[in-house]
Design a protein around this motif. Structure first.
Motif, mmCIF file in Angstrom:
data_model
loop_
_atom_site.group_PDB
_atom_site.id
_atom_site.type_symbol
_atom_site.label_atom_id
_atom_site.label_comp_id
_atom_site.label_asym_id
_atom_site.label_seq_id
_atom_site.Cartn_x
_atom_site.Cartn_y
_atom_site.Cartn_z
ATOM 1 N N PHE A 132 5.049 -5.903 -3.529
ATOM 2 C CA PHE A 132 5.388 -5.356 -4.839
ATOM 3 C C PHE A 132 4.870 -6.222 -5.982
ATOM 4 O O PHE A 132 5.306 -7.359 -6.130
ATOM 5 N N PHE A 139 5.440 -3.194 -11.552
ATOM 6 C CA PHE A 139 5.470 -1.939 -10.819
ATOM 7 C C PHE A 139 6.819 -1.761 -10.131
ATOM 8 O O PHE A 139 7.427 -0.700 -10.163
ATOM 9 N N GLY A 183 1.077 7.126 -9.809
ATOM 10 C CA GLY A 183 1.223 5.699 -9.518
ATOM 11 C C GLY A 183 2.282 5.069 -10.399
ATOM 12 O O GLY A 183 3.353 5.645 -10.578
ATOM 13 N N TYR A 184 1.943 3.933 -11.015
ATOM 14 C CA TYR A 184 2.917 3.217 -11.860
ATOM 15 C C TYR A 184 3.580 4.132 -12.881
ATOM 16 O O TYR A 184 4.802 4.115 -13.052
ATOM 17 N N GLN A 230 12.787 2.439 1.379
ATOM 18 C CA GLN A 230 12.795 1.701 0.106
ATOM 19 C C GLN A 230 12.155 0.331 0.279
ATOM 20 O O GLN A 230 11.451 -0.157 -0.610
ATOM 21 N N ALA A 231 12.413 -0.297 1.435
ATOM 22 C CA ALA A 231 11.809 -1.605 1.693
ATOM 23 C C ALA A 231 10.405 -1.443 2.262
ATOM 24 O O ALA A 231 9.523 -2.264 2.004
ATOM 25 N N LEU A 251 8.120 0.409 1.433
ATOM 26 C CA LEU A 251 7.125 0.497 0.360
ATOM 27 C C LEU A 251 6.505 -0.866 0.067
ATOM 28 O O LEU A 251 5.335 -0.957 -0.292
ATOM 29 N N GLY A 252 7.301 -1.932 0.248
ATOM 30 C CA GLY A 252 6.796 -3.254 -0.110
ATOM 31 C C GLY A 252 6.284 -4.059 1.077
ATOM 32 O O GLY A 252 5.894 -5.208 0.904
ATOM 33 N N TYR A 268 -0.705 -5.289 3.192
ATOM 34 C CA TYR A 268 0.372 -4.634 2.466
ATOM 35 C C TYR A 268 -0.009 -3.197 2.132
ATOM 36 O O TYR A 268 -1.139 -2.920 1.713
ATOM 37 N N LEU A 274 0.832 -1.308 -0.352
ATOM 38 C CA LEU A 274 0.427 -1.066 -1.735
ATOM 39 C C LEU A 274 -0.980 -1.599 -2.009
ATOM 40 O O LEU A 274 -1.756 -0.978 -2.740
ATOM 41 N N GLU A 275 -1.313 -2.742 -1.392
ATOM 42 C CA GLU A 275 -2.664 -3.279 -1.585
ATOM 43 C C GLU A 275 -3.714 -2.357 -0.990
ATOM 44 O O GLU A 275 -4.750 -2.075 -1.584
ATOM 45 N N TYR A 285 -3.104 2.177 -7.893
ATOM 46 C CA TYR A 285 -1.783 2.781 -7.791
ATOM 47 C C TYR A 285 -0.733 1.987 -8.555
ATOM 48 O O TYR A 285 0.160 2.545 -9.176
ATOM 49 N N THR A 286 -0.824 0.662 -8.490
ATOM 50 C CA THR A 286 0.217 -0.151 -9.112
ATOM 51 C C THR A 286 -0.143 -0.628 -10.513
ATOM 52 O O THR A 286 0.681 -1.215 -11.196
ATOM 53 N N ALA A 287 -1.384 -0.384 -10.958
ATOM 54 C CA ALA A 287 -1.784 -0.882 -12.279
ATOM 55 C C ALA A 287 -1.040 -0.131 -13.370
ATOM 56 O O ALA A 287 -0.783 1.068 -13.268
ATOM 57 N N LEU A 312 15.471 5.901 -5.181
ATOM 58 C CA LEU A 312 14.816 4.714 -4.644
ATOM 59 C C LEU A 312 13.911 5.086 -3.478
ATOM 60 O O LEU A 312 13.012 4.335 -3.115
ATOM 61 N N PRO A 357 9.846 6.945 -4.651
ATOM 62 C CA PRO A 357 8.583 6.208 -4.799
ATOM 63 C C PRO A 357 7.972 5.832 -3.450
ATOM 64 O O PRO A 357 6.742 5.770 -3.325
#
Lengths: 113, 617
Positions: free
Chosen positions: A69, A73, B70-71, B207-208, B210-211, B225, B227-228, B242-244, B301, B304
């Motif tokens: 994370f 974000f 995304g964000y 929820q976890a 995702l990270g 990861y 998200l990466e 996605y996270t920008a 939660l 996302p």
């Protein structure tokens, strides 16, 4: 006769005083309520509008360790929601205590009056 | 059993349950009809509020929106939850202490004017109709996609069900039905999310998940990861990361305005506010706001996570695949027009942000128009461009690049290759989300007309049974109107819903907050503020959406304000107008001051009452 009218007079005077004290207690209650509200709403703005939006681009430079994370974000997608839930919980718990304290204060006022 | 048989089964069972609850909770008096007899426990009210408020848009469209945004999708996540903090701290306990039936009741009594009451009633009805149209559409969409029923017939079935349980049980029936609907919708949302999370990341908590890192079998190596990886895929295909933060039209100002408008709007929505009238006490009102957000956060939660998982899955299973390699869910959903493949002739599917993109959606095109495009495209392919028309150009020109966002939630269970009963459960969940919100809104419309207009303004000496039958018949009329809106929708489901929030933010929220926290604000300033706020917001939205007006930058911002975020400005205008006019008009009378005092003090502790009525003093 005179004793009972005396008592009535005393009662009127004391309930005036009790009423005054009760009103003061209510003012204290309201001020405490406003104070906790201001603090919690400040945190609300800080987490949601602040960390999630206004500072999200700079926070995104950091990563929550051990996860994928980016911080900004995460606040926008999950963190702020968790904070919101905790804020309401804190408000409920605090107000429960405040309500109880207020009731006790009034009861003391009644007994003294 | 096939998916369709399971869907019929779940829909029939859940509808049967709703009707059974409605029959058990039918009411005979207005107190039961409007506020469920004020006997709802806090946790149950929290569940009902959660279901009431998580709409077809939350359930079906939101994860899809996040998936493509995304964000910036966070505006919906933060916006639709942050409002509950405002509700719990600024509104719910006080409205419960005030203790009438509706929100216009409070506005009308606090500002001591029928004008204020009528303005508030009009706002409530307008907001509720805007919002309910989207719900009815959502019911139709679920029916047509899962049961292959015509969308119009789907809407009519939904109307009939809501009509029965809302007229029988009023608020009481609706509340207990919503408690059931909450469990249906949250189960339907969580099970696919958990399954897909285990599959992608090995974590049973989406929820976890995702990270965390992707399963090595999927990513090809360990320690990548999710998200990466997603960011990298997005970049490869020409999409923004996605996270920008703050990409494209979603600059900081717009994200801020939209999130704020949704937050304040949530706190000002009449069907959410009225729920806090149904609990036993002020304390229960606070706690039910907590329970409501806790139950809502279960879905919010998870959304996302679902969004990112589905985004990854979709790109991974479609991009670069030939017709033989495509997964079966793609073919199932291609038939609905939610996702289309217009090949460039090489037989390999390509999904990208550029001109070589081959994935599209049917959008609002009719079946006939769509098959024209398909036939034309096939002819174009067969003749090497000599004949027919390139379907890609045609669809891109209409802004239909990429799959429909609704597919994210609807097709996730199939992407994760879950059992057919789970896929069917999603249909029941979508219906529960749409129906629970629709019924809450219809009750607001009904109480606004039958209580605030008919009883409080037009016929103050109407009897209990007259009021009840007016209430029931208004629900009937409102259901029909909502159904018509559902069949001829005024826009996308989620877009329409977002406008309801803007209007609520600009009208109710400032009026109620000032009504509680200031004793000085009088009738005329408050009414002017409401009119200015809703007038400005309504004008801007209508002009931008229906008359293609340029969005306004107010000379301050680089990009114009998105119509979804204009409620924030509308709210500021309302506050400013009200506070600016306040010193020019007289103070409200003593009785109003007493009313505000009594709303502020905790219950069972009113000093005046105790001294006058206590037998010993």
């Amino acid at each position: 006769m005179s004793a009972s009218s005396d008592a009535a007079g005393r009662r009127a005077a004391s309930s005036d005083a009790a009423g005054g004290r009760a009103a003061a207690a209510l003012r204290r209650y309201w001020r405490a309520n406003i104070r906790i509200m201001a603090v919690l709403l400040g945190l609300w703005a800080l987490a949601g509008l602040g960390a999630g939006i206004l500072f999200a681009d700079s926070l995104n430079a950091y990563r929550i360790s051990g996860t994928g994370f980016p911080l900004g974000f995460w606040f926008a997608h999950q963190g702020s929601i968790m904070v919101f839930v905790l804020l309401i919980l804190a408000y409920c718990l605090y107000m429960n205590r405040l309500d109880n304290r207020h009731r006790r204060e009034l009861e003391t006022t009644m007994q003294e009056g | 059993m096939s998916v369709q048989a399971w869907t019929y089964f779940f829909v029939a069972v859940s509808f049967g349950l709703y009707l059974f609850i409605a029959w058990r909770t039918r009411v005979r008096d207005t107190r039961g009809f409007y506020v469920a007899g004020r006997g709802v426990p806090a946790a149950a009210n929290g569940m009902a509020t959660a279901a009431d408020w998580m709409s077809a848009a939350s359930f079906i469209s939101m994860a899809g929106l996040i998936s493509t945004m995304g964000y910036a999708g966070g505006v919906y996540l933060m916006g639709w939850t942050g409002g509950y903090v405002l509700l719990a701290l600024l509104l719910a306990p006080y409205l419960r202490k005030f203790g009438h039936y509706t929100v216009p009741d409070f506005v009308g009594d606090r500002f001591a004017s029928d004008l204020a009451r009528v303005v508030a009633v009009s706002c409530a009805i307008f907001i509720s109709f805007t919002y309910v149209a989207g719900q009815m559409r959502g019911v139709g969409v679920v029916f047509s996609r899962f049961l292959e029923v015509d969308i119009h017939i789907g809407v009519i079935i939904g109307m009939a069900i809501v009509f029965i349980y809302a007229t029988l049980g009023g608020m009481k029936g609706i509340t207990w039905t919503q408690v059931a609907q909450y469990w249906v919708l949250i189960t339907a949302f969580l099970i696919p999310a958990i399954a897909i999370s285990i599959k992608l990341t090995g974590s049973p908590l989406p929820q976890a998940g995702l990270g965390t890192t992707l399963e090595p079998s999927i990513a090809g190596q360990s320690g990548v990861y999710l998200l990466e990886k997603l960011n990298q895929i997005q970049a490869d295909l020409g999409f923004s990361s996605y996270t920008a933060t703050f990409v494209g039209g979603w600059d900081k100002v717009n994200v801020f305005c939209v999130a704020l408008a949704l937050m304040v709007g949530t706190a000002g929505l009449p069907h959410v506010l009225v729920r806090f009238y149904t609990v036993k006490s002020v304390r229960a009102a606070r706690w039910s706001a907590f329970w409501a957000l806790l139950f809502i956060s279960l879905l919010y939660l998870t959304a996302p996570a679902t969004a990112a998982f589905a985004r990854y899955y979709m790109i991974d299973s479609l991009n670069g695949k030939t017709a033989q390699e495509l997964p079966s869910w793609f073919e199932n959903w291609e038939m609905t027009g939610l996702i289309l493949w217009m090949d460039d002739g090489d037989g390999v599917m390509r999904y990208s942000a550029g001109d070589d993109n081959e994935i599209f959606r049917g959008g609002s095109l009719s079946q006939a128009e769509l098959s024209d495009v398909r036939v034309g495209h096939q002819a174009w392919l067969d003749s090497d461009g000599a004949d027919g028309a390139d379907g890609r150009t045609a669809l891109r020109a209409r802004g239909l690049s990429g799959p429909d966002r609704d597919i994210i939630v609807l097709a996730t269970p199939e992407m994760a290759e879950l059992a057919s009963w789970i896929i069917a459960l999603v249909a029941a969940g979508g219906l529960a989300a749409a129906l629970s919100t629709a019924s809450g809104l219809l009750l607001v419309i009904s109480s606004s007309v039958s209580h605030d207009l008919y009883y409080r303004v037009l016929r103050p000496n109407a009897t209990e049974s007259q009021r009840l039958s007016v209430g029931r018949s208004v629900i009937g009329v409102a259901v029909v109107v909502a159904g018509v809106f559902g069949i001829y929708p005024p826009g996308f489901v989620s877009q329409v819903v977002a406008f309801a929030f803007g209007l609520a933010a600009a009208s109710f929220f400032p009026a109620i907050v000032l009504g509680i926290f200031s004793k000085r604000v009088g009738t005329i300033p408050a009414v002017c503020g409401i009119l200015a706020g809703i007038g400005f917001t309504g004008f801007y939205i209508i002009a931008c959406v229906f008359f293609d007006m340029e969005t306004w930058t107010f000379g301050l911002f680089a990009n114009g304000i998105n119509p979804q975020g204009i409620g924030s400005i509308g709210m500021l205008i309302n506050f400013t107008v009200t506070l600016a006019l306040t010193p020019l008009f007289p103070r409200p009378g003593k009785d109003i001051e007493h009313m505000v005092d009594s709303v502020r003090e905790p219950e069972d502790a009113g000093p005046a009452v105790m001294i006058e009525t206590a037998p010993e003093h």
